[in-house]
Design a protein around this motif. Structure first.
Motif, PDB file in Angstrom:
ATOM      1  N   SER A 118      -2.798  13.840  19.536  1.00  0.00           N
ATOM      2  CA  SER A 118      -2.884  13.337  18.285  1.00  0.00           C
ATOM      3  C   SER A 118      -2.942  11.767  18.216  1.00  0.00           C
ATOM      4  CB  SER A 118      -2.073  13.959  17.123  1.00  0.00           C
ATOM      5  OG  SER A 118      -0.858  13.523  17.400  1.00  0.00           O
ATOM      6  N   ILE A 119      -2.145  11.171  18.819  1.00  0.00           N
ATOM      7  CA  ILE A 119      -2.147   9.882  18.849  1.00  0.00           C
ATOM      8  C   ILE A 119      -3.606   9.305  19.588  1.00  0.00           C
ATOM      9  CG2 ILE A 119      -1.030   7.719  19.936  1.00  0.00           C
ATOM     10  CD1 ILE A 119       1.584   9.137  19.772  1.00  0.00           C
ATOM     11  N   VAL A 120      -3.939   9.759  20.810  1.00  0.00           N
ATOM     12  CA  VAL A 120      -5.126   9.249  21.260  1.00  0.00           C
ATOM     13  C   VAL A 120      -6.416   9.287  20.261  1.00  0.00           C
ATOM     14  CG1 VAL A 120      -6.779  10.044  23.100  1.00  0.00           C
ATOM     15  CG2 VAL A 120      -4.309   9.698  23.632  1.00  0.00           C
ATOM     16  N   TYR A 121      -6.215  10.788  19.482  1.00  0.00           N
ATOM     17  CA  TYR A 121      -7.518  10.907  18.516  1.00  0.00           C
ATOM     18  C   TYR A 121      -7.426   9.989  17.444  1.00  0.00           C
ATOM     19  CZ  TYR A 121      -9.784  12.934  14.477  1.00  0.00           C
ATOM     20  OH  TYR A 121     -10.500  12.986  13.347  1.00  0.00           O
ATOM     21  N   ALA A 122      -6.201   9.557  17.194  1.00  0.00           N
ATOM     22  CA  ALA A 122      -5.968   8.444  16.031  1.00  0.00           C
ATOM     23  C   ALA A 122      -6.500   7.096  16.570  1.00  0.00           C
ATOM     24  CB  ALA A 122      -4.638   8.261  15.744  1.00  0.00           C
ATOM     25  N   VAL A 123      -6.307   6.919  17.638  1.00  0.00           N
ATOM     26  CA  VAL A 123      -6.921   5.613  18.410  1.00  0.00           C
ATOM     27  C   VAL A 123      -8.289   5.717  18.452  1.00  0.00           C
ATOM     28  CG1 VAL A 123      -6.776   4.005  20.149  1.00  0.00           C
ATOM     29  CG2 VAL A 123      -4.591   4.928  19.141  1.00  0.00           C
ATOM     30  N   VAL A 124      -8.798   6.526  18.860  1.00  0.00           N
ATOM     31  CA  VAL A 124     -10.278   6.802  19.051  1.00  0.00           C
ATOM     32  C   VAL A 124     -11.122   6.956  17.771  1.00  0.00           C
ATOM     33  CG1 VAL A 124     -12.004   8.321  20.358  1.00  0.00           C
ATOM     34  CG2 VAL A 124      -9.933   7.630  21.511  1.00  0.00           C
ATOM     35  N   ARG A 125     -10.474   7.607  16.755  1.00  0.00           N
ATOM     36  CA  ARG A 125     -11.266   7.962  15.515  1.00  0.00           C
ATOM     37  C   ARG A 125     -11.829   6.681  14.815  1.00  0.00           C
ATOM     38  NH1 ARG A 125     -10.150   7.962  10.201  1.00  0.00           N
ATOM     39  NH2 ARG A 125     -10.992   9.739   8.966  1.00  0.00           N
ATOM     40  N   LYS A 126     -13.174   6.738  14.494  1.00  0.00           N
ATOM     41  CA  LYS A 126     -13.732   5.575  13.965  1.00  0.00           C
ATOM     42  C   LYS A 126     -13.520   5.567  12.605  1.00  0.00           C
ATOM     43  CE  LYS A 126     -18.194   3.954  12.781  1.00  0.00           C
ATOM     44  NZ  LYS A 126     -19.644   3.843  12.947  1.00  0.00           N
ATOM     45  N   PRO A 127     -13.005   4.177  12.008  1.00  0.00           N
ATOM     46  CA  PRO A 127     -12.636   4.546  10.776  1.00  0.00           C
ATOM     47  C   PRO A 127     -13.738   4.379   9.826  1.00  0.00           C
ATOM     48  CG  PRO A 127     -12.141   2.207  11.843  1.00  0.00           C
ATOM     49  CD  PRO A 127     -12.580   3.146  12.705  1.00  0.00           C
ATOM     50  N   ALA A 128     -13.574   4.900   8.514  1.00  0.00           N
ATOM     51  CA  ALA A 128     -14.808   5.359   7.668  1.00  0.00           C
ATOM     52  C   ALA A 128     -15.115   3.822   7.025  1.00  0.00           C
ATOM     53  CB  ALA A 128     -14.284   5.931   6.480  1.00  0.00           C
ATOM     54  N   ASP A 129     -16.464   3.782   6.996  1.00  0.00           N
ATOM     55  CA  ASP A 129     -16.878   2.517   6.249  1.00  0.00           C
ATOM     56  C   ASP A 129     -17.103   2.656   5.018  1.00  0.00           C
ATOM     57  OD1 ASP A 129     -17.286   1.370   9.056  1.00  0.00           O
ATOM     58  OD2 ASP A 129     -19.414   2.379   9.195  1.00  0.00           O
ATOM     59  N   ASP A 130     -17.002   1.295   4.253  1.00  0.00           N
ATOM     60  CA  ASP A 130     -16.923   1.626   3.036  1.00  0.00           C
ATOM     61  C   ASP A 130     -18.731   1.958   2.527  1.00  0.00           C
ATOM     62  OD1 ASP A 130     -14.640   0.679   2.580  1.00  0.00           O
ATOM     63  OD2 ASP A 130     -14.801  -1.154   2.217  1.00  0.00           O
ATOM     64  N   LYS A 131     -18.699   2.822   1.585  1.00  0.00           N
ATOM     65  CA  LYS A 131     -19.986   3.319   1.321  1.00  0.00           C
ATOM     66  C   LYS A 131     -20.750   2.477   0.098  1.00  0.00           C
ATOM     67  CE  LYS A 131     -19.832   6.994   3.800  1.00  0.00           C
ATOM     68  NZ  LYS A 131     -20.494   6.888   4.815  1.00  0.00           N
ATOM     69  N   LYS A 132     -19.855   1.301  -0.297  1.00  0.00           N
ATOM     70  CA  LYS A 132     -20.459   0.359  -1.248  1.00  0.00           C
ATOM     71  C   LYS A 132     -21.398  -0.532  -0.693  1.00  0.00           C
ATOM     72  CE  LYS A 132     -15.999   0.536  -3.515  1.00  0.00           C
ATOM     73  NZ  LYS A 132     -14.885  -0.327  -3.763  1.00  0.00           N
ATOM     74  N   VAL A 133     -22.412  -0.619  -1.246  1.00  0.00           N
ATOM     75  CA  VAL A 133     -23.750  -1.474  -0.648  1.00  0.00           C
ATOM     76  C   VAL A 133     -23.880  -2.814  -1.700  1.00  0.00           C
ATOM     77  CG1 VAL A 133     -25.966  -1.721  -0.062  1.00  0.00           C
ATOM     78  CG2 VAL A 133     -24.836   0.257   0.309  1.00  0.00           C
ATOM     79  N   GLU A 134     -23.626  -4.041  -1.252  1.00  0.00           N
ATOM     80  CA  GLU A 134     -23.825  -5.105  -2.183  1.00  0.00           C
ATOM     81  C   GLU A 134     -25.299  -5.265  -2.397  1.00  0.00           C
ATOM     82  OE1 GLU A 134     -21.893  -8.494  -0.958  1.00  0.00           O
ATOM     83  OE2 GLU A 134     -20.128  -7.193   0.090  1.00  0.00           O
ATOM     84  N   LYS A 135     -25.459  -5.385  -3.671  1.00  0.00           N
ATOM     85  CA  LYS A 135     -26.801  -5.858  -4.144  1.00  0.00           C
ATOM     86  C   LYS A 135     -26.857  -7.140  -4.405  1.00  0.00           C
ATOM     87  CE  LYS A 135     -27.584  -1.186  -6.160  1.00  0.00           C
ATOM     88  NZ  LYS A 135     -27.814  -0.259  -7.262  1.00  0.00           N
ATOM     89  N   LYS A 136     -27.951  -7.698  -3.918  1.00  0.00           N
ATOM     90  CA  LYS A 136     -28.194  -9.283  -4.217  1.00  0.00           C
ATOM     91  C   LYS A 136     -29.349  -9.477  -5.099  1.00  0.00           C
ATOM     92  CE  LYS A 136     -26.982 -10.522   0.588  1.00  0.00           C
ATOM     93  NZ  LYS A 136     -27.593 -10.998   1.712  1.00  0.00           N
TER      94      LYS A 136
END
Length: 81
Positions: A63-81
């Protein structure tokens, strides 16, 4: 400090802590009595110390190996210009 520069997210750190706790529980299950030159203790060969505790520790390490390899979730917020 910008959070986007971190390699691991908050969830990853929580999963690592949980995995470390599982490993510690496995090592605690392995601990116990011992045999000396004058006294033999058959408890050192019981199923909890020989089978259960190593499996629990192994699950913790995985589970530690999985936690290190797991990709963190990206923020779904998109900045509008």
């Amino acid at each position: 400090m910008d959070k986007k520069n971190l390699a691991l997210g908050r969830t990853n750190f929580i999963l690592i802590a949980v995995g470390m706790l599982i490993v510690i529980i496995g090592f605690l299950l392995m601990s116990g009595g011992c045999s000396t030159e004058t006294m033999y203790d058959a408890e050192i060969f019981n199923a909890r110390r020989i089978k259960v505790a190593p499996i629990i520790s192994f699950i913790g390490f995985i589970s530690i190996v999985y936690a290190v390899v797991r990709k963190p979730a990206d923020d779904k917020k998109v900045e509008k210009k």
